[in-house]
Scaffold this motif. Structure first.
Motif, PDB file in Angstrom:
ATOM      1  N   SER A   1     -15.221  63.015  33.159  1.00  0.00           N
ATOM      2  CA  SER A   1     -14.265  63.261  32.129  1.00  0.00           C
ATOM      3  C   SER A   1     -14.713  62.869  30.625  1.00  0.00           C
ATOM      4  O   SER A   1     -13.966  63.413  30.008  1.00  0.00           O
ATOM      5  N   GLN A   2     -15.705  62.272  30.590  1.00  0.00           N
ATOM      6  CA  GLN A   2     -16.432  61.927  29.381  1.00  0.00           C
ATOM      7  C   GLN A   2     -17.300  63.123  28.896  1.00  0.00           C
ATOM      8  O   GLN A   2     -17.120  64.221  29.609  1.00  0.00           O
ATOM      9  N   SER A   3     -17.861  62.923  27.678  1.00  0.00           N
ATOM     10  CA  SER A   3     -18.897  63.928  27.241  1.00  0.00           C
ATOM     11  C   SER A   3     -20.300  63.679  27.299  1.00  0.00           C
ATOM     12  O   SER A   3     -20.508  62.304  27.235  1.00  0.00           O
ATOM     13  N   ALA A   4     -21.073  64.319  27.510  1.00  0.00           N
ATOM     14  CA  ALA A   4     -22.646  64.325  27.388  1.00  0.00           C
ATOM     15  C   ALA A   4     -23.377  65.111  26.358  1.00  0.00           C
ATOM     16  O   ALA A   4     -23.023  66.358  26.425  1.00  0.00           O
ATOM     17  N   THR A   5     -24.001  64.476  25.392  1.00  0.00           N
ATOM     18  CA  THR A   5     -24.782  65.189  24.404  1.00  0.00           C
ATOM     19  C   THR A   5     -26.038  65.242  24.412  1.00  0.00           C
ATOM     20  O   THR A   5     -26.848  64.185  24.613  1.00  0.00           O
ATOM     21  N   MET A   6     -26.662  66.370  24.617  1.00  0.00           N
ATOM     22  CA  MET A   6     -28.056  66.400  24.582  1.00  0.00           C
ATOM     23  C   MET A   6     -28.469  66.902  23.263  1.00  0.00           C
ATOM     24  O   MET A   6     -28.039  67.838  22.430  1.00  0.00           O
ATOM     25  N   ASN A   7     -29.825  66.325  22.871  1.00  0.00           N
ATOM     26  CA  ASN A   7     -30.466  66.469  21.661  1.00  0.00           C
ATOM     27  C   ASN A   7     -31.639  67.006  21.813  1.00  0.00           C
ATOM     28  O   ASN A   7     -32.330  66.845  22.758  1.00  0.00           O
ATOM     29  N   CYS A   8     -32.021  68.060  21.012  1.00  0.00           N
ATOM     30  CA  CYS A   8     -33.287  68.848  21.161  1.00  0.00           C
ATOM     31  C   CYS A   8     -34.052  68.842  19.790  1.00  0.00           C
ATOM     32  O   CYS A   8     -33.248  69.115  18.637  1.00  0.00           O
ATOM     33  N   SER A   9     -35.374  68.574  19.655  1.00  0.00           N
ATOM     34  CA  SER A   9     -36.413  68.656  18.310  1.00  0.00           C
ATOM     35  C   SER A   9     -37.508  69.247  18.851  1.00  0.00           C
ATOM     36  O   SER A   9     -37.812  69.616  19.833  1.00  0.00           O
ATOM     37  N   HIS A  10     -37.972  69.913  17.547  1.00  0.00           N
ATOM     38  CA  HIS A  10     -39.476  70.489  17.990  1.00  0.00           C
ATOM     39  C   HIS A  10     -40.199  70.056  16.631  1.00  0.00           C
ATOM     40  O   HIS A  10     -39.883  69.855  15.572  1.00  0.00           O
ATOM     41  N   THR A  11     -41.529  70.257  16.873  1.00  0.00           N
ATOM     42  CA  THR A  11     -42.400  69.988  15.422  1.00  0.00           C
ATOM     43  C   THR A  11     -43.171  71.326  15.187  1.00  0.00           C
ATOM     44  O   THR A  11     -44.131  71.341  14.401  1.00  0.00           O
ATOM     45  N   LYS A  12     -42.578  72.385  15.455  1.00  0.00           N
ATOM     46  CA  LYS A  12     -43.139  73.905  14.784  1.00  0.00           C
ATOM     47  C   LYS A  12     -42.552  73.656  13.553  1.00  0.00           C
ATOM     48  O   LYS A  12     -41.767  73.007  12.973  1.00  0.00           O
ATOM     49  N   ASP A  13     -43.199  74.620  12.840  1.00  0.00           N
ATOM     50  CA  ASP A  13     -42.590  74.920  11.443  1.00  0.00           C
ATOM     51  C   ASP A  13     -41.047  75.449  11.103  1.00  0.00           C
ATOM     52  O   ASP A  13     -40.380  75.757  12.176  1.00  0.00           O
ATOM     53  N   ASP A  14     -40.702  75.483  10.058  1.00  0.00           N
ATOM     54  CA  ASP A  14     -39.333  75.945   9.730  1.00  0.00           C
ATOM     55  C   ASP A  14     -38.887  77.235  10.087  1.00  0.00           C
ATOM     56  O   ASP A  14     -37.680  77.667  10.114  1.00  0.00           O
ATOM     57  N   ASN A  15     -39.762  78.181  10.263  1.00  0.00           N
ATOM     58  CA  ASN A  15     -39.334  79.488  10.691  1.00  0.00           C
ATOM     59  C   ASN A  15     -38.849  79.592  12.308  1.00  0.00           C
ATOM     60  O   ASN A  15     -38.331  80.698  12.597  1.00  0.00           O
ATOM     61  N   HIS A  16     -39.108  78.568  12.782  1.00  0.00           N
ATOM     62  CA  HIS A  16     -38.571  78.149  14.283  1.00  0.00           C
ATOM     63  C   HIS A  16     -37.190  77.760  14.271  1.00  0.00           C
ATOM     64  O   HIS A  16     -36.821  76.428  14.833  1.00  0.00           O
ATOM     65  N   ASN A  17     -36.324  78.503  13.608  1.00  0.00           N
ATOM     66  CA  ASN A  17     -34.826  77.978  13.382  1.00  0.00           C
ATOM     67  C   ASN A  17     -34.015  78.449  14.639  1.00  0.00           C
ATOM     68  O   ASN A  17     -32.745  78.349  14.088  1.00  0.00           O
ATOM     69  N   GLN A  18     -34.314  79.115  15.575  1.00  0.00           N
ATOM     70  CA  GLN A  18     -33.171  79.545  16.414  1.00  0.00           C
ATOM     71  C   GLN A  18     -33.608  78.831  17.559  1.00  0.00           C
ATOM     72  O   GLN A  18     -34.685  78.347  18.178  1.00  0.00           O
ATOM     73  N   MET A  19     -32.392  78.346  18.275  1.00  0.00           N
ATOM     74  CA  MET A  19     -32.316  77.355  19.476  1.00  0.00           C
ATOM     75  C   MET A  19     -31.627  78.086  20.425  1.00  0.00           C
ATOM     76  O   MET A  19     -30.506  78.522  20.219  1.00  0.00           O
ATOM     77  N   TYR A  20     -31.665  77.940  21.750  1.00  0.00           N
ATOM     78  CA  TYR A  20     -31.352  78.512  23.021  1.00  0.00           C
ATOM     79  C   TYR A  20     -30.931  77.357  23.812  1.00  0.00           C
ATOM     80  O   TYR A  20     -31.848  76.539  24.023  1.00  0.00           O
ATOM     81  N   TRP A  21     -29.828  77.253  24.513  1.00  0.00           N
ATOM     82  CA  TRP A  21     -29.230  76.454  25.221  1.00  0.00           C
ATOM     83  C   TRP A  21     -28.950  76.958  26.788  1.00  0.00           C
ATOM     84  O   TRP A  21     -28.203  77.987  26.705  1.00  0.00           O
ATOM     85  N   TYR A  22     -29.746  76.659  27.792  1.00  0.00           N
ATOM     86  CA  TYR A  22     -29.525  77.107  29.164  1.00  0.00           C
ATOM     87  C   TYR A  22     -28.843  76.043  30.180  1.00  0.00           C
ATOM     88  O   TYR A  22     -29.104  75.063  29.948  1.00  0.00           O
ATOM     89  N   GLN A  23     -28.213  76.705  31.254  1.00  0.00           N
ATOM     90  CA  GLN A  23     -27.724  75.865  32.193  1.00  0.00           C
ATOM     91  C   GLN A  23     -28.353  76.441  33.497  1.00  0.00           C
ATOM     92  O   GLN A  23     -28.295  77.647  33.812  1.00  0.00           O
ATOM     93  N   GLN A  24     -28.805  75.599  34.238  1.00  0.00           N
ATOM     94  CA  GLN A  24     -29.037  75.911  35.975  1.00  0.00           C
ATOM     95  C   GLN A  24     -28.307  75.136  36.913  1.00  0.00           C
ATOM     96  O   GLN A  24     -28.563  73.929  37.082  1.00  0.00           O
TER      97      GLN A  24
END
Length: 125
Positions: free
Chosen positions: A36-59
């Motif tokens: 019943s609590q919340s879980a926050t996942m952080n994502c980061s990358h070291t690519k250039d600023d043109n890589h500004n699209q992020m996708y989140w998937y669940q399996q």
């Protein structure tokens, strides 16, 4: 291999873990929280600023991977059918980082959560 985060239900705890393979994209390595609590996942990358699209998937166990949400720094988030901003709020404030939260955790939320990044391309020509 895509970095991943795992939410696993065990008793009253959820385990959120990440898999890293030395690639340019990383996620939260490990997080424990109660049902019943919340879980926050952080994502980061070291690519250039043109890589500004992020996708989140669940399996979920025994199921195929599903896209939850597509985020960018320049437009509104696009949630897939069956997923809502109320349950899965996402943030994307700059090109290199983003986050996904799973609110009000329930046993059926147990699964693997993946983050992926992509470069913006313009096909208008």
């Amino acid at each position: 291999m895509i970095p991943a985060a795992l939410i696993k239900f065990s008793a009253v705890l959820f385990c959120l873990g990440g898999i890293t393979d030395g690639s340019d994209v990383t996620q939260t390595p490990l997080l424990w929280t109660n049902e019943s609590q919340s879980a926050t996942m952080n994502c980061s990358h070291t690519k250039d600023d043109n890589h500004n699209q992020m996708y989140w998937y669940q399996q979920l166990p025994g199921q195929n991977m599903k896209l939850i949400v597509f985020t960018t720094t320049y437009s509104a988030h696009q949630y897939e059918k069956g997923f809502s901003e109320e349950k899965f709020p996402a943030e994307k404030n700059n090109a290199q980082t983003g986050s996904l939260t799973v609110k009000k955790l329930q046993p059926e939320d147990s699964g693997v959560y993946f983050c992926a990044v992509s470069q913006h391309s313009d096909a208008s020509d």
